[in-house]
Write a protein that holds these residues in place. Structure first.
Motif, PDB file in Angstrom:
ATOM      1  N   LEU A 120       0.834  -1.213   0.000  1.00 36.86           N
ATOM      2  CA  LEU A 120       0.000   0.000   0.000  1.00 36.86           C
ATOM      3  C   LEU A 120       0.863   1.255   0.000  1.00 36.86           C
ATOM      4  O   LEU A 120       0.542   2.240  -0.690  1.00 36.86           O
ATOM      5  CB  LEU A 120      -0.918  -0.001   1.221  1.00 36.86           C
ATOM      6  N   MET A 121       1.956   1.242   0.741  1.00 31.55           N
ATOM      7  CA  MET A 121       2.833   2.418   0.775  1.00 31.55           C
ATOM      8  C   MET A 121       3.471   2.661  -0.590  1.00 31.55           C
ATOM      9  O   MET A 121       3.549   3.807  -1.056  1.00 31.55           O
ATOM     10  CB  MET A 121       3.908   2.235   1.850  1.00 31.55           C
ATOM     11  N   PHE A 122       3.926   1.597  -1.249  1.00 27.53           N
ATOM     12  CA  PHE A 122       4.497   1.766  -2.592  1.00 27.53           C
ATOM     13  C   PHE A 122       3.441   2.246  -3.579  1.00 27.53           C
ATOM     14  O   PHE A 122       3.719   3.038  -4.479  1.00 27.53           O
ATOM     15  CB  PHE A 122       5.128   0.468  -3.090  1.00 27.53           C
ATOM     16  N   SER A 123       2.206   1.764  -3.412  1.00 27.18           N
ATOM     17  CA  SER A 123       1.123   2.188  -4.300  1.00 27.18           C
ATOM     18  C   SER A 123       0.879   3.693  -4.180  1.00 27.18           C
ATOM     19  O   SER A 123       0.764   4.394  -5.195  1.00 27.18           O
ATOM     20  CB  SER A 123      -0.144   1.418  -3.950  1.00 27.18           C
ATOM     21  N   TYR A 124       0.807   4.183  -2.942  1.00 26.53           N
ATOM     22  CA  TYR A 124       0.603   5.621  -2.749  1.00 26.53           C
ATOM     23  C   TYR A 124       1.825   6.426  -3.193  1.00 26.53           C
ATOM     24  O   TYR A 124       1.692   7.519  -3.728  1.00 26.53           O
ATOM     25  CB  TYR A 124       0.285   5.935  -1.288  1.00 26.53           C
ATOM     26  N   ALA A 125       3.009   5.892  -3.003  1.00 31.36           N
ATOM     27  CA  ALA A 125       4.220   6.630  -3.379  1.00 31.36           C
ATOM     28  C   ALA A 125       4.369   6.726  -4.898  1.00 31.36           C
ATOM     29  O   ALA A 125       4.878   7.725  -5.416  1.00 31.36           O
ATOM     30  CB  ALA A 125       5.447   5.955  -2.776  1.00 31.36           C
ATOM     31  N   LEU A 126       3.926   5.696  -5.624  1.00 33.87           N
ATOM     32  CA  LEU A 126       4.099   5.680  -7.083  1.00 33.87           C
ATOM     33  C   LEU A 126       2.894   6.243  -7.842  1.00 33.87           C
ATOM     34  O   LEU A 126       2.932   6.330  -9.078  1.00 33.87           O
ATOM     35  CB  LEU A 126       4.396   4.256  -7.548  1.00 33.87           C
ATOM     36  N   THR A 127       1.832   6.626  -7.146  1.00 29.43           N
ATOM     37  CA  THR A 127       0.640   7.161  -7.817  1.00 29.43           C
ATOM     38  C   THR A 127       0.952   8.406  -8.654  1.00 29.43           C
ATOM     39  O   THR A 127       0.467   8.497  -9.805  1.00 29.43           O
ATOM     40  CB  THR A 127      -0.460   7.454  -6.781  1.00 29.43           C
ATOM     41  N   PRO A 128       1.748   9.374  -8.193  1.00 37.23           N
ATOM     42  CA  PRO A 128       2.030  10.534  -9.056  1.00 37.23           C
ATOM     43  C   PRO A 128       2.756  10.146 -10.344  1.00 37.23           C
ATOM     44  O   PRO A 128       2.473  10.709 -11.421  1.00 37.23           O
ATOM     45  CB  PRO A 128       2.925  11.419  -8.191  1.00 37.23           C
ATOM     46  N   LEU A 129       3.656   9.176 -10.274  1.00 36.80           N
ATOM     47  CA  LEU A 129       4.362   8.725 -11.480  1.00 36.80           C
ATOM     48  C   LEU A 129       3.394   8.063 -12.463  1.00 36.80           C
ATOM     49  O   LEU A 129       3.461   8.305 -13.679  1.00 36.80           O
ATOM     50  CB  LEU A 129       5.485   7.749 -11.094  1.00 36.80           C
ATOM     51  N   VAL A 130       2.485   7.253 -11.946  1.00 42.74           N
ATOM     52  CA  VAL A 130       1.495   6.592 -12.809  1.00 42.74           C
ATOM     53  C   VAL A 130       0.585   7.637 -13.446  1.00 42.74           C
ATOM     54  O   VAL A 130       0.255   7.545 -14.638  1.00 42.74           O
ATOM     55  CB  VAL A 130       0.690   5.552 -12.002  1.00 42.74           C
ATOM     56  N   ASN A 131       0.177   8.662 -12.681  1.00 41.44           N
ATOM     57  CA  ASN A 131      -0.692   9.710 -13.242  1.00 41.44           C
ATOM     58  C   ASN A 131       0.013  10.464 -14.375  1.00 41.44           C
ATOM     59  O   ASN A 131      -0.611  10.806 -15.390  1.00 41.44           O
ATOM     60  CB  ASN A 131      -1.130  10.681 -12.143  1.00 41.44           C
ATOM     61  N   ARG A 146      -1.087  10.727 -18.392  1.00 44.07           N
ATOM     62  CA  ARG A 146      -1.189  11.974 -19.156  1.00 44.07           C
ATOM     63  C   ARG A 146      -0.396  11.911 -20.449  1.00 44.07           C
ATOM     64  O   ARG A 146      -0.685  12.624 -21.401  1.00 44.07           O
ATOM     65  CB  ARG A 146      -0.701  13.150 -18.313  1.00 44.07           C
ATOM     66  N   LEU A 147       0.627  11.040 -20.483  1.00 43.12           N
ATOM     67  CA  LEU A 147       1.407  10.861 -21.708  1.00 43.12           C
ATOM     68  C   LEU A 147       0.777   9.810 -22.625  1.00 43.12           C
ATOM     69  O   LEU A 147       1.419   9.326 -23.548  1.00 43.12           O
ATOM     70  CB  LEU A 147       2.845  10.458 -21.364  1.00 43.12           C
ATOM     71  N   HIS A 148      -0.487   9.463 -22.377  1.00 39.95           N
ATOM     72  CA  HIS A 148      -1.273   8.542 -23.175  1.00 39.95           C
ATOM     73  C   HIS A 148      -0.778   7.092 -23.102  1.00 39.95           C
ATOM     74  O   HIS A 148      -0.902   6.333 -24.080  1.00 39.95           O
ATOM     75  CB  HIS A 148      -1.393   9.021 -24.635  1.00 39.95           C
ATOM     76  N   ILE A 149      -0.209   6.716 -21.960  1.00 36.29           N
ATOM     77  CA  ILE A 149       0.153   5.310 -21.713  1.00 36.29           C
ATOM     78  C   ILE A 149      -1.010   4.713 -20.926  1.00 36.29           C
ATOM     79  O   ILE A 149      -1.504   5.336 -19.980  1.00 36.29           O
ATOM     80  CB  ILE A 149       1.478   5.215 -20.910  1.00 36.29           C
ATOM     81  N   PRO A 150      -1.481   3.536 -21.324  1.00 39.13           N
ATOM     82  CA  PRO A 150      -2.615   2.934 -20.588  1.00 39.13           C
ATOM     83  C   PRO A 150      -2.279   2.752 -19.092  1.00 39.13           C
ATOM     84  O   PRO A 150      -1.147   2.439 -18.732  1.00 39.13           O
ATOM     85  CB  PRO A 150      -2.820   1.594 -21.258  1.00 39.13           C
ATOM     86  N   ARG A 151      -3.292   2.982 -18.248  1.00 38.89           N
ATOM     87  CA  ARG A 151      -3.060   2.936 -16.791  1.00 38.89           C
ATOM     88  C   ARG A 151      -2.551   1.567 -16.348  1.00 38.89           C
ATOM     89  O   ARG A 151      -1.706   1.486 -15.468  1.00 38.89           O
ATOM     90  CB  ARG A 151      -4.345   3.303 -16.062  1.00 38.89           C
ATOM     91  N   THR A 152      -3.068   0.488 -16.923  1.00 41.01           N
ATOM     92  CA  THR A 152      -2.616  -0.852 -16.513  1.00 41.01           C
ATOM     93  C   THR A 152      -1.139  -1.047 -16.830  1.00 41.01           C
ATOM     94  O   THR A 152      -0.401  -1.636 -16.052  1.00 41.01           O
ATOM     95  CB  THR A 152      -3.449  -1.938 -17.196  1.00 41.01           C
ATOM     96  N   LEU A 153      -0.704  -0.539 -17.985  1.00 43.59           N
ATOM     97  CA  LEU A 153       0.700  -0.655 -18.361  1.00 43.59           C
ATOM     98  C   LEU A 153       1.568   0.292 -17.493  1.00 43.59           C
ATOM     99  O   LEU A 153       2.667  -0.067 -17.113  1.00 43.59           O
ATOM    100  CB  LEU A 153       0.883  -0.318 -19.848  1.00 43.59           C
TER     101      LEU A 153
END
Length: 96
Positions: free
Chosen positions: A72-83, A87-94
């Motif tokens: 859970l901590m890694f998920s919250y820490a990496l959320t800004p990078l995934v967002n 925005r660069l049009h990469i699918p969220r799952t990828l």
């Protein structure tokens, strides 16, 4: 020196000149002080068993919950990078 009981007056004091025996143990007719036991033994043993069970549960929970909380901590820490990747049009799952 003889070890017979001394003559005692009304105040409980040995008469002068009478031999006093050594104080090894209280006489049988003297009241002894006993303190009431305020501990309920079955209740105390249940408390000990509950504490041991809680410690065992915490030990087991450590092996289960530590990886879960790290995830859970890694998920919250990496959320800004995934967002940003979304925005660069990469699918969220990828991106995840």
């Amino acid at each position: 020196m003889s070890l017979h009981t001394p003559e005692v007056n009304d105040a409980g004091v040995a008469a002068p000149g009478s031999p006093v025996p050594p104080l090894l143990a209280p006489a049988l007719d003297e009241p002894s002080i006993t303190l009431p036991a305020r501990v309920n033994v079955p209740s105390a043993s249940l408390v000990v068993l509950a504490v041991l069970a809680s410690l065992a549960a915490l030990h087991w929970a450590g092996t289960v919950f530590v990886p879960l909380l790290l995830g859970l901590m890694f998920s919250y820490a990496l959320t800004p990078l995934v967002n940003r990747m979304v925005r660069l049009h990469i699918p969220r799952t990828l991106a995840a």
